[in-house]
Scaffold this active site. Structure first.
Site, PDB file in Angstrom:
ATOM      1  N   CYS A   1       0.832  -1.264  -0.084  1.00 49.58           N
ATOM      2  CA  CYS A   1       0.103   0.095  -0.043  1.00 49.58           C
ATOM      3  C   CYS A   1       1.020   1.378  -0.058  1.00 49.58           C
ATOM      4  O   CYS A   1       1.972   1.275   0.389  1.00 49.58           O
ATOM      5  CB  CYS A   1      -1.055   0.020   1.188  1.00 49.58           C
ATOM      6  SG  CYS A   1      -2.115   1.406   1.197  1.00 49.58           S
TER       7      CYS A   1
ATOM      8  N   ASP B   1       0.358   3.808   1.803  1.00 43.22           N
ATOM      9  CA  ASP B   1       0.273   4.482   2.957  1.00 43.22           C
ATOM     10  C   ASP B   1       1.650   4.666   3.588  1.00 43.22           C
ATOM     11  O   ASP B   1       2.657   3.893   3.432  1.00 43.22           O
ATOM     12  CB  ASP B   1      -0.178   3.403   3.960  1.00 43.22           C
ATOM     13  CG  ASP B   1      -0.857   3.922   5.460  1.00 43.22           C
ATOM     14  OD1 ASP B   1       0.096   4.661   6.126  1.00 43.22           O
ATOM     15  OD2 ASP B   1      -1.883   3.946   5.785  1.00 43.22           O
TER      16      ASP B   1
ATOM     17  N   ARG C   1       2.952   4.766   6.248  1.00 45.55           N
ATOM     18  CA  ARG C   1       3.432   4.025   7.623  1.00 45.55           C
ATOM     19  C   ARG C   1       3.924   2.621   7.151  1.00 45.55           C
ATOM     20  O   ARG C   1       4.218   1.896   7.993  1.00 45.55           O
ATOM     21  CB  ARG C   1       2.191   4.076   8.335  1.00 45.55           C
ATOM     22  CG  ARG C   1       1.757   5.340   8.987  1.00 45.55           C
ATOM     23  CD  ARG C   1       0.366   5.259   9.698  1.00 45.55           C
ATOM     24  NE  ARG C   1      -0.597   4.972   8.903  1.00 45.55           N
ATOM     25  CZ  ARG C   1      -2.005   4.624   9.151  1.00 45.55           C
ATOM     26  NH1 ARG C   1      -2.455   4.792  10.426  1.00 45.55           N
ATOM     27  NH2 ARG C   1      -2.871   4.358   8.236  1.00 45.55           N
TER      28      ARG C   1
HETATM   29 CO    CO Z   1      -3.410   0.977   2.962  1.00 51.59          CO
END
Ligand code: CO
Length: 200
Positions: free
Chosen positions: A36, A38, A40
């Site tokens: 992903c 993302d 993080r």
């Molecule tokens: Co995600």
């Protein structure tokens, strides 16, 4: 950013002289990472492998979209040119893409992209609807990993590699954003036969 970069470059050249020079000559990654976007869940931090070990493809909700030229080009290059033996699809809990797919739909690019997650939801709606909303999103994240593993195994680039005897191991894992651990999902295929028996 540039200051941090200069510090990093200076540190690595002091601690490991010649390292960057050796890495600059070629890459020999052992893993194609489909993860992903993302901020993080960057693989470099999660698995701590040295530079040159991981070939990375990331997008919202770690999809392997079978009609997406970017996904296909990455897979082709990883398998046919770099001969990478492991493909890791890594989802994660608390994924904003997964939650957005559950909460709304629309015609903006993100909505259209996340339709692929909605298809996964629809396929498993009976079991997902019995779960509490927070658990539902995390379970959907796991099921989405499984679906992407199947999308990769179904692809002719992977099937051709298996047919000619090239080692390609496709694995699905999920990252727990709360404790920083990768969890295996029991999803792993390294041949056409294994995949077909697992898929049925
Ligand atoms: Co995600």
């Amino acid at each position: 950013m540039l200051k941090k970069n200069r510090e990093w470059s200076a540190r690595i050249q002091t601690e490991s002289p010649g390292y960057l020079e050796s890495v600059s000559r070629a890459q020999k990654p052992e893993i194609l990472w489909v993860g992903c976007s993302d901020s993080r869940v960057g693989p470099d931090q999660l698995i701590g492998l040295p530079m040159g070990s991981v070939f990375v493809h990331r997008n919202i909700a770690n999809l392997f979209a079978t009609g997406d030229l970017n996904c296909l080009a990455v897979l082709e290059y990883a398998i046919d040119e770099l001969k990478i033996p492991n493909i890791v699809v890594c989802g994660h809990y608390e994924c904003g893409g997964i939650k957005a797919a559950m909460e709304h739909s629309g015609i903006q690019p993100v909505d259209l992209w996340l339709d692929q997650v909605r298809f996964v939801y629809q396929r498993h709606a009976d079991t997902l609807n019995q779960l509490q909303p927070d658990k539902r999103a995390n379970r959907l994240a796991e099921l989405n990993v499984e679906a992407q593993v199947h999308n990769i195994c179904r692809n002719t680039i992977v099937r051709e590699a298996w047919r000619r005897g090239q080692k390609v191991n496709v694995i699905g894992v999920i990252y727990d954003i709360h404790d920083g651990l990768l969890k295996q999902l029991g999803i792993q295929y390294s041949s056409q036969e294994e995949w077909e028996s697992g898929y049925s």
